[in-house]
Write a protein that holds these residues in place. Structure first.
Motif, PDB file in Angstrom:
ATOM      1  N   PHE A  73       0.835  -1.199   0.000  1.00 15.50           N
ATOM      2  CA  PHE A  73       0.000   0.000   0.000  1.00 15.50           C
ATOM      3  C   PHE A  73       0.873   1.255   0.000  1.00 15.50           C
ATOM      4  CE2 PHE A  73      -2.180   3.380   2.372  1.00 15.50           C
ATOM      5  CZ  PHE A  73      -3.275   3.577   1.553  1.00 15.50           C
ATOM      6  N   ASP A  74       1.917   1.270   0.820  1.00  8.85           N
ATOM      7  CA  ASP A  74       2.818   2.419   0.871  1.00  8.85           C
ATOM      8  C   ASP A  74       3.501   2.645  -0.470  1.00  8.85           C
ATOM      9  OD1 ASP A  74       2.132   2.801   3.517  1.00  8.85           O
ATOM     10  OD2 ASP A  74       3.989   1.924   4.331  1.00  8.85           O
ATOM     11  N   GLN A  75       3.911   1.561  -1.131  1.00  5.29           N
ATOM     12  CA  GLN A  75       4.541   1.678  -2.446  1.00  5.29           C
ATOM     13  C   GLN A  75       3.550   2.223  -3.464  1.00  5.29           C
ATOM     14  OE1 GLN A  75       5.916  -2.311  -3.123  1.00  5.29           O
ATOM     15  NE2 GLN A  75       7.813  -2.008  -1.986  1.00  5.29           N
ATOM     16  N   GLN A  76       2.320   1.730  -3.423  1.00  2.00           N
ATOM     17  CA  GLN A  76       1.301   2.203  -4.352  1.00  2.00           C
ATOM     18  C   GLN A  76       0.973   3.671  -4.106  1.00  2.00           C
ATOM     19  OE1 GLN A  76       0.036   0.486  -7.012  1.00  2.00           O
ATOM     20  NE2 GLN A  76       1.634  -0.944  -6.432  1.00  2.00           N
ATOM     21  N   THR A  77       0.912   4.050  -2.840  1.00  2.00           N
ATOM     22  CA  THR A  77       0.629   5.438  -2.495  1.00  2.00           C
ATOM     23  C   THR A  77       1.740   6.344  -3.001  1.00  2.00           C
ATOM     24  OG1 THR A  77      -0.629   4.759  -0.548  1.00  2.00           O
ATOM     25  CG2 THR A  77       0.176   7.012  -0.570  1.00  2.00           C
ATOM     26  N   GLU A  82       3.559  10.354  -6.992  1.00  2.00           N
ATOM     27  CA  GLU A  82       4.499  10.733  -8.056  1.00  2.00           C
ATOM     28  C   GLU A  82       3.743  11.039  -9.345  1.00  2.00           C
ATOM     29  OE1 GLU A  82       8.200  11.631  -9.539  1.00  2.00           O
ATOM     30  OE2 GLU A  82       7.773  11.009  -7.479  1.00  2.00           O
ATOM     31  N   GLN A  83       2.771  10.208  -9.690  1.00  2.00           N
ATOM     32  CA  GLN A  83       1.980  10.431 -10.899  1.00  2.00           C
ATOM     33  C   GLN A  83       1.181  11.732 -10.796  1.00  2.00           C
ATOM     34  OE1 GLN A  83      -0.301   6.810 -11.104  1.00  2.00           O
ATOM     35  NE2 GLN A  83       1.184   5.807 -12.454  1.00  2.00           N
ATOM     36  N   ILE A  84       0.621  11.990  -9.640  1.00  2.26           N
ATOM     37  CA  ILE A  84      -0.151  13.218  -9.443  1.00  2.26           C
ATOM     38  C   ILE A  84       0.762  14.428  -9.557  1.00  2.26           C
ATOM     39  CG2 ILE A  84      -1.437  14.576  -7.724  1.00  2.26           C
ATOM     40  CD1 ILE A  84      -2.667  11.868  -6.809  1.00  2.26           C
TER      41      ILE A  84
END
Length: 100
Positions: A73-77, A82-84
């Motif tokens: 979850f932390d990696q996905q967040t 980064e994408q945002i």
């Protein structure tokens, strides 16, 4: 103030009476079923003997699962942030290049 109720759950053929808020009853019952299934899996291997040891092994396994999911979850967040950031920079650049 929330009212506590007593919920009876069965874990590894033992009955436990646990006080919890009425709105948490379903979560408690689901947690008890999950723990019971993990403890039964461990006991069924025959490698761990004794309820206390089975409980500790189940707790370690469940904690390991939790930490793996938390790390994912932390990696996905982080990737989402980064994408945002990248998209916001593009928007800022697009708006900055517009003479209006």
């Amino acid at each position: 103030m929330t009212q506590s109720t007593t919920v009876t759950v069965m874990i590894l053929d033992k009955e436990y009476c646990i006080a919890c808020p009425a709105e948490a009853r379903s979560n408690l019952e689901n947690s008890a079923r999950y723990l019971d299934s993990k403890m039964r899996e461990i006991r069924a291997t025959g490698k761990v003997i004794g309820s206390e040891r089975v409980a500790v092994m189940a707790a370690l396994n469940i904690t390991h699962e939790l930490l793996q999911k938390q790390q994912f979850f932390d990696q996905q967040t982080g990737a989402s942030r980064e994408q945002i950031r990248d998209m916001l920079e593009r928007v800022d650049q697009a708006l900055g290049s517009n003479p209006d």
